[in-house]
Design an enzyme around this catalytic site. Structure first.
Site, PDB file in Angstrom:
ATOM      1  N   CYS A 183      24.316  33.215 -80.482  1.00 34.09           N
ATOM      2  CA  CYS A 183      25.310  33.976 -79.996  1.00 34.09           C
ATOM      3  C   CYS A 183      25.345  35.528 -80.384  1.00 34.09           C
ATOM      4  O   CYS A 183      25.755  36.432 -79.349  1.00 34.09           O
ATOM      5  CB  CYS A 183      26.878  33.361 -80.197  1.00 34.09           C
ATOM      6  SG  CYS A 183      27.158  33.257 -81.908  1.00 34.09           S
TER       7      CYS A 183
ATOM      8  N   GLU B  71      35.435  30.921 -79.897  1.00 33.43           N
ATOM      9  CA  GLU B  71      34.313  31.511 -80.297  1.00 33.43           C
ATOM     10  C   GLU B  71      33.375  31.457 -79.073  1.00 33.43           C
ATOM     11  O   GLU B  71      32.818  30.564 -78.839  1.00 33.43           O
ATOM     12  CB  GLU B  71      33.669  31.047 -81.786  1.00 33.43           C
ATOM     13  CG  GLU B  71      34.394  30.992 -82.816  1.00 33.43           C
ATOM     14  CD  GLU B  71      34.515  32.438 -83.366  1.00 33.43           C
ATOM     15  OE1 GLU B  71      33.918  33.291 -82.655  1.00 33.43           O
ATOM     16  OE2 GLU B  71      35.239  32.484 -84.380  1.00 33.43           O
TER      17      GLU B  71
HETATM   18  P1  NAD Z   1      29.313  24.862 -73.428  1.00 38.94           P
HETATM   19  O1  NAD Z   1      30.492  25.841 -73.104  1.00 38.94           O
HETATM   20  O2  NAD Z   1      28.429  24.673 -72.346  1.00 38.94           O
HETATM   21  O3  NAD Z   1      29.463  23.657 -74.335  1.00 38.94           O
HETATM   22  C1  NAD Z   1      30.183  23.922 -75.461  1.00 38.94           C
HETATM   23  C2  NAD Z   1      31.041  22.433 -76.058  1.00 38.94           C
HETATM   24  O4  NAD Z   1      32.087  22.473 -75.026  1.00 38.94           O
HETATM   25  C3  NAD Z   1      29.879  21.234 -75.835  1.00 38.94           C
HETATM   26  O5  NAD Z   1      30.374  20.205 -77.060  1.00 38.94           O
HETATM   27  C4  NAD Z   1      30.546  20.703 -74.389  1.00 38.94           C
HETATM   28  O6  NAD Z   1      30.398  19.216 -74.529  1.00 38.94           O
HETATM   29  C5  NAD Z   1      31.779  21.145 -74.451  1.00 38.94           C
HETATM   30  N1  NAD Z   1      32.716  20.925 -73.244  1.00 38.94           N
HETATM   31  C6  NAD Z   1      31.921  20.915 -71.932  1.00 38.94           C
HETATM   32  N2  NAD Z   1      33.023  21.160 -70.921  1.00 38.94           N
HETATM   33  C7  NAD Z   1      34.243  20.924 -71.750  1.00 38.94           C
HETATM   34  C8  NAD Z   1      35.621  20.725 -71.297  1.00 38.94           C
HETATM   35  N3  NAD Z   1      35.959  20.838 -69.865  1.00 38.94           N
HETATM   36  N4  NAD Z   1      36.690  20.634 -72.224  1.00 38.94           N
HETATM   37  C9  NAD Z   1      36.273  20.619 -73.665  1.00 38.94           C
HETATM   38  N5  NAD Z   1      35.022  20.585 -73.997  1.00 38.94           N
HETATM   39  C10 NAD Z   1      33.981  20.803 -73.062  1.00 38.94           C
HETATM   40  O7  NAD Z   1      28.278  25.972 -74.390  1.00 38.94           O
HETATM   41  P2  NAD Z   1      26.742  25.662 -74.929  1.00 38.94           P
HETATM   42  O8  NAD Z   1      25.626  25.899 -73.866  1.00 38.94           O
HETATM   43  O9  NAD Z   1      26.941  24.454 -75.656  1.00 38.94           O
HETATM   44  O10 NAD Z   1      26.621  26.979 -76.080  1.00 38.94           O
HETATM   45  C11 NAD Z   1      26.153  28.043 -75.650  1.00 38.94           C
HETATM   46  C12 NAD Z   1      27.455  29.043 -75.462  1.00 38.94           C
HETATM   47  O11 NAD Z   1      28.016  28.949 -76.808  1.00 38.94           O
HETATM   48  C13 NAD Z   1      26.830  30.651 -75.555  1.00 38.94           C
HETATM   49  O12 NAD Z   1      27.592  31.249 -74.468  1.00 38.94           O
HETATM   50  C14 NAD Z   1      26.846  30.995 -76.733  1.00 38.94           C
HETATM   51  O13 NAD Z   1      27.223  32.608 -76.750  1.00 38.94           O
HETATM   52  C15 NAD Z   1      28.109  30.338 -77.244  1.00 38.94           C
HETATM   53  N6  NAD Z   1      27.945  30.393 -78.668  1.00 38.94           N
HETATM   54  C16 NAD Z   1      29.165  31.216 -79.223  1.00 38.94           C
HETATM   55  C17 NAD Z   1      29.131  31.218 -80.719  1.00 38.94           C
HETATM   56  C18 NAD Z   1      30.388  32.104 -81.465  1.00 38.94           C
HETATM   57  O14 NAD Z   1      30.538  31.970 -82.638  1.00 38.94           O
HETATM   58  N7  NAD Z   1      30.822  33.223 -80.844  1.00 38.94           N
HETATM   59  C19 NAD Z   1      28.322  30.522 -81.346  1.00 38.94           C
HETATM   60  C20 NAD Z   1      27.716  29.609 -80.886  1.00 38.94           C
HETATM   61  C21 NAD Z   1      27.266  29.786 -79.632  1.00 38.94           C
END
Ligand code: NAD
Length: 530
Positions: free
Chosen positions: A286, A252
């Site tokens: 998002c 997502e």
């Molecule tokens: P992010 O990608 O920075 O982090 C998301 C999660 O991934 C965090 O828990 C982080 O610690 C973890 N993470 C980071 N590096 C990793 C790795 N190498 N392996 C595994 N996990 C890792 O995103 P964010 O800043 O927390 O969230 C914002 C983003 O999320 C925006 O792009 C937003 O659009 C998206 N989002 C999408 C939805 C959806 O349903 N499509 C919903 C909410 C947010």
């Protein structure tokens, strides 16, 4: 607990801390889970899945219903916790996190029986009629959930509860910016187990805290499925690691959602929706309105009305219940917004209102902004902004609106505004996982509706029955009701070919030809099989 002013979460070796984004107050310091601790949590979940998966479904559903009731009982404290960690106004925390989580739990509790119900598999071929085929749905086992900070309860809850409802155990790695919300949900879930009289050793819902490496350890650990919600760039890394070990994943990811306003829309409602859809959670949703296309005939009235409504927004600390919009989550997020707006301005865009940080009220605040004269070449129109910025562009006719909305690499959600028939016709042409007609964002709150994207916005679905189906795998069990009968197609083949062809003609032929074929296939029955 230590307090002080820190605008960024601090990472110190194995420890990290959280910060209230509105005040800069240091909240809590945590130990980041090591690889071994993540593996241990997965092992506990594996152990728990055995008893949890073996419980009758109605018992699991009772726990989910109790969980929902407890969330609603503690709604005020939980909403405050969400606001403290991620800054959104209290009303948003209450509705979009606490209520959405509770209603997800209730939906899954109800729906689990349908998703897990064994189906019948018919046998069309006459040679296979003496069989009873079942299609069973089994939990996948241990599900890893990696979640972001912007809906620190609703997103992990929707995924974890769908998995739990279908008999799985869950290991959740929440965002390092909002770990307490996840720990609160784990606590409430354990309370629900206790109140239903179910001993908890160990809990089927495990939480591990940490930054990227903890998430990576989860992806590389002994889990059976992963749901990742976050940015496209992290999602890509996660998908690569998952591909390496053939781990099934739901992704997502980000969005750049378009809002189309047709010239027969009610402009007062559409402008209110555009402002709310772009600014709620300070634009850090998002499925927020990231691009707004308005038909030329009503364009300037739309812009003027929207600017007036933005002017009335009250920006501040979300813990003040009178506030409409809170801070951005981190200075890094603020910089992304600033850079996109500055680039657009430099390339000729017009900023009608906002367009600057609000440093006088805190380090993470940005003024709600409306921009026109942007174009598709600017980052503001192509990349996720994730901030309180509403770019508005004109279009001439429905075809142009559809082409603009379908441009770019994302396809998460969209909305179309206008008279119902015309707007619905346009909505059906948009390439996005969800398209709302005369509403915005609210699709996420419909517990039965699937949520997920097309194109770079991801793959698979969360929420609704489709979201639950991600956590079960099918098993076909076929029972032969004539266990002593050797099959017509077994050895020896010698002498079988001609009557076998006749058998096929009997099965699929018509009229007299079919009758003749039936007679010609009779030798099959009389043959001795080895
Ligand atoms: P992010 O990608 O920075 O982090 C998301 C999660 O991934 C965090 O828990 C982080 O610690 C973890 N993470 C980071 N590096 C990793 C790795 N190498 N392996 C595994 N996990 C890792 O995103 P964010 O800043 O927390 O969230 C914002 C983003 O999320 C925006 O792009 C937003 O659009 C998206 N989002 C999408 C939805 C959806 O349903 N499509 C919903 C909410 C947010």
């Amino acid at each position: 607990m230590e307090t002080g002013i820190h605008l960024v979460p601090r990472v110190m070796g194995e420890r990290f801390s959280t910060t209230n984004p509105a005040t800069g107050e240091l909240l809590v310091e945590y130990a980041a889970a090591t690889e071994r601790e993540v593996a241990a949590a997965i092992a506990r979940a594996r152990q728990a899945q055995r008893w949890w998966g073996a419980l009758p479904q109605i018992c699991r559903s009772a726990v989910l219903r109790r969980f929902a009731a407890l969330l609603l009982e503690e709604k005020d404290a939980l909403a405050r916790q969400v606001t403290r960690e991620c800054g959104k106004p209290l009303q948003e925390a209450l509705l979009t996190d606490v209520l959405v989580s509770a209603e997800s739990a209730l939906f899954y509790a109800e729906e689990a029986a349908h998703v897990l119900r064994t189906g019948q598999v018919p046998h069309a071929n006459p040679a296979l009629r003496l069989k009873r085929g079942e299609l069973r749905w089994l939990p996948v086992g241990v599900v890893g959930v990696i979640s972001p900070w912007n809906y620190p309860m609703a997103i992990p809850a929707a995924d974890a509860l769908a998995a739990l409802a279908t008999g799985n155990a869950v290991v959740l790695k929440p965002s390092e910016l909002t770990p307490q919300c996840a720990l609160e949900m784990e606590r409430v879930f354990i309370r629900a187990l206790h109140e239903e009289g179910i001993p908890v050793q160990p809990s089927p819902w495990q939480v591990v805290n940490g930054l990227g490496p903890a998430g990576q350890a989860l992806v590389e650990g002994e889990i059976d499925k992963l749901v990742f919600t976050g940015s496209v760039s992290t999602g890509r890394r996660v998908a690569q690691a998952a591909a390496e070990r053939l781990l099934p994943v739901v992704l997502e990811l980000g969005g750049k959602d378009a809002m189309i306003v047709l010239d027969d829309a009610d402009l007062d409602t559409a402008t209110s929706a555009a402002v709310w859809g772009a600014m709620m959670n300070a634009g850090q949703t998002c499925i927020s309105v990231e691009r707004c296309y308005v038909q030329r005939r009503v364009y300037s009235r739309f812009v003027a009305l929207a600017v007036e409504k933005i002017r009335k927004l009250r920006v501040g600390d979300g813990l003040d219940a009178e506030i409409d919009m809170g801070p951005l989550i981190t200075p890094k997020q603020l910089r992304i917004v600033e850079e996109q707006v500055e680039e657009a301005r430099a390339l000729g865009a017009t900023v009608h209102i906002g367009g600057h940080p609000l440093r006088e009220i805190g380090g993470n605040f940005y003024a709600p902004t409306l921009i026109t004269d942007a174009d598709q070449t600017m980052r503001l129109m192509n990349e996720e902004t994730f901030g309180p910025v509403l770019p508005v562009l004109p279009f001439s006719d429905d075809d142009e609106a559809v082409a603009l909305a379908n441009g770019g690499g994302f396809g998460l959600a969209a909305s179309v505004w206008g008279t119902t028939t015309r707007a619905t016709r346009v909505a059906r042409r948009i390439q996005a996982g969800a398209v709302l007609v005369n509403d915005v964002i609210t699709g996420f709150a419909v517990a039965a509706a699937p949520h997920g994207g097309m194109k770079q916005s991801g793959m698979g679905r969360s929420h609704g029955r489709l979201g639950m189906q991600e956590f079960v795998r099918p098993q076909f069990v076929d029972v032969d009701l004539a266990p002593r009968m050797k099959k017509l197609w077994w050895y020896p083949y010698a002498g079988n070919f001609a009557p076998m062809k006749a058998f096929i003609e009997m099965a699929h032929g018509k009229g007299l030809r079919r009758l003749r074929a039936a007679l010609a296939s009779l030798p099959l029955l009389g043959r001795k099989r080895t």
